[in-house]
Design an enzyme around this catalytic site. Structure first.
Site, PDB file in Angstrom:
ATOM      1  N   GLY A 111       0.572  -1.025  -0.175  1.00 25.86           N
ATOM      2  CA  GLY A 111      -0.077  -0.001  -0.175  1.00 25.86           C
ATOM      3  C   GLY A 111       0.835   1.253  -0.118  1.00 25.86           C
ATOM      4  N   ILE A 157       3.438   2.145   1.911  1.00 26.01           N
ATOM      5  CA  ILE A 157       4.728   2.040   2.168  1.00 26.01           C
ATOM      6  C   ILE A 157       5.612   2.036   0.986  1.00 26.01           C
ATOM      7  CG2 ILE A 157       6.542   0.442   3.159  1.00 26.01           C
ATOM      8  CD1 ILE A 157       4.323  -0.639   4.784  1.00 26.01           C
ATOM      9  N   GLU A 202     -11.949  -9.637   1.955  1.00 29.61           N
ATOM     10  CA  GLU A 202     -13.043  -9.786   0.819  1.00 29.61           C
ATOM     11  C   GLU A 202     -14.100 -10.860   1.130  1.00 29.61           C
ATOM     12  OE1 GLU A 202     -12.985  -7.899  -1.794  1.00 29.61           O
ATOM     13  OE2 GLU A 202     -10.858  -6.825  -1.755  1.00 29.61           O
ATOM     14  N   LYS A 226       3.458 -10.598  -3.848  1.00 27.27           N
ATOM     15  CA  LYS A 226       4.389  -9.215  -3.370  1.00 27.27           C
ATOM     16  C   LYS A 226       5.761  -9.647  -3.121  1.00 27.27           C
ATOM     17  CE  LYS A 226       0.258  -7.084  -1.102  1.00 27.27           C
ATOM     18  NZ  LYS A 226      -0.353  -6.969   0.083  1.00 27.27           N
TER      19      LYS A 226
END
Length: 430
Positions: free
Chosen positions: A137, A139, A193, A208
């Site tokens: 996000g 960072i 979600e 990631k």
């Protein structure tokens, strides 16, 4: 991009897209001071033109359902892909680069799976493919690895890269609630979600980690080669016992350099309670890395959300709008990064936590310890409790460092004993 306005074409107006527009509107004067130019969202591609919009960039913004309206518009300087998925954004980014437009994306799954080919295409065109928002996000880990720590060899990187999983583990640890209860709470708060599989089974963090390995080591570590384990089977009982030993359980993504070979994976693991990452709670992300020159560096912040992630997208847009040279997409000069030399998962070495739920009778502990000894697993601590699920007795072992192939073999042997009531529980200790 020689004019005083940088025109953007945006694909997707969900959470992150809306956040990006809010920041551009609120910080316009600040952006002009830094860039000397204004950002204007000229065209937005959406799935449904009739859907009400909470955020409208400007009266001059056009909405469309056609990719061609982004690709073929000569005024659009940068295309921002925030639509998600794999095939559509892959096509959009490929076409955008082939048409001479740089791209900003937050799509970690796409870059994990198809990054090498897309970066090679961008390099061949001398264009930017930037992706700060794809990991953690708000960072700034991508730019940190590409620029600020470019002179360092990274020895190790360990991160809490999924806010949903970290929220779940934090709540289970602090409030004593079971996994299903906390997952429902995470969904109610919007942290998870409706289908949380990618988050709780570790794949989001794995996507990631692949991206970070490329930046940290200049090597491609295929997603298929990663060890990936999730948290859906974590039990409150082990969180309690881990605390008694002085540990906290976290879903970690980690890569280490062992004499030129990399071992990497995503898995729930025990951290000492005084470890800096053990203190990262809630939906926050954090990354701890060690450079051979700078030493340890930790980054911490919000790993998702409209404004934090929109902030990362905006940073990429500004970087591309400023550049007067070949964009720095991968942090290295190669158009395609070489393959990593991978240390086989079974050869990796950790300390380990084991829990066995067994029938309460003499000789059981000695039998288990004997098998561990046969497989060169040295026991550091052992605790026996009087209660466990199925009315069995739990025995917990903490080992010294042991190779994963020996751990796997020992577990396969022990679980076949008639006195073992449930499948053994095992976690690495970082």
């Amino acid at each position: 991009m020689k004019d005083s306005v940088i025109h953007l074409g945006l694909a997707g107006l969900g959470t992150v897209g809306s956040g990006l527009i809010k920041i551009i509107q609120e910080n316009n004067d600040w952006i002009v001071r830094r860039l000397g130019k204004t950002l204007a969202v000229k065209t937005i591609m959406v799935r449904d033109l009739a859907k009400p919009r909470n955020v409208i960039p400007s009266p001059g913004t056009t909405f469309t359902t056609s990719m061609d309206d982004l690709i073929n518009d000569p005024e659009i300087d940068i295309i921002v892909e925030l639509a998600g998925g794999i095939e559509f954004p892959r096509t959009l980014i490929t076409r955008a680069l082939n048409s001479g437009k740089s791209v900003v994306t937050a799509n970690k799954a796409l870059l994990a799976q198809h990054g090498p080919e897309l970066f090679e295409l961008a390099a061949s065109k001398g264009l930017g493919l930037y992706y700060e928002a794809s990991v953690a996000g708000g960072i700034p880990i991508i730019q940190t690895l590409k620029e600020s720590l470019a002179g360092n060899r990274i020895k190790a990187l360990t991160g809490i890269l999924n806010g949903t999983a970290n929220f779940i583990m934090s709540e289970m640890s602090e409030k004593g609630e079971d996994f299903a209860t906390v997952l429902a709470k995470a969904q109610a708060k919007g942290y998870a979600e409706a289908d949380p599989t990618l988050d709780i089974e570790g794949m989001d963090a794995a996507h990631k980690l692949v991206i970070l390995i490329r930046l940290a080591y200049g090597l491609d570590f295929p997603l298929s080669k990663l060890t990936v384990e999730g948290i859906s089977k974590v039990e409150q009982f082990d969180i309690i016992l881990a605390k008694e030993f002085g540990y906290r359980l976290k879903l970690l993504a980690q890569v280490r350099d062992k004499s030129g070979m990399l071992h990497a994976g995503v898995y729930p693991a025990l951290l000492r309670q005084d470890h800096i990452l053990a203190k990262v709670d809630g939906p926050f992300n954090s990354i701890l890395l060690e450079g051979n020159a700078v030493g340890p560096v930790m980054l911490y912040g919000q790993g998702a959300g409209d404004l934090p992630t929109g902030s990362a997208v905006l940073a990429d847009i500004l970087a591309l709008a400023r550049t007067n040279c070949v964009p720095n997409n991968t942090g290295f000069l190669e158009s395609r990064l070489p393959q990593a030399q991978i240390l086989a998962p079974e050869l990796t070495v950790f300390r380990h936590y084991f829990r066995f739920t067994v029938v309460d009778r003499p000789g059981v502990m000695a039998s288990i310890a004997g098998v561990m000894g046969e497989y060169n697993i040295s026991i550091a601590q052992v605790v026996q409790r009087q209660y466990a699920p199925n009315d069995g007795v739990p025995i917990v072992f903490i080992s010294h460092s042991a190779q994963m192939q020996n751990v796997t073999a020992a577990l396969d042997t022990i679980k076949k004993f008639s006195f073992v009531l449930d499948p053994p529980v095992h976690y690495r200790i970082i």
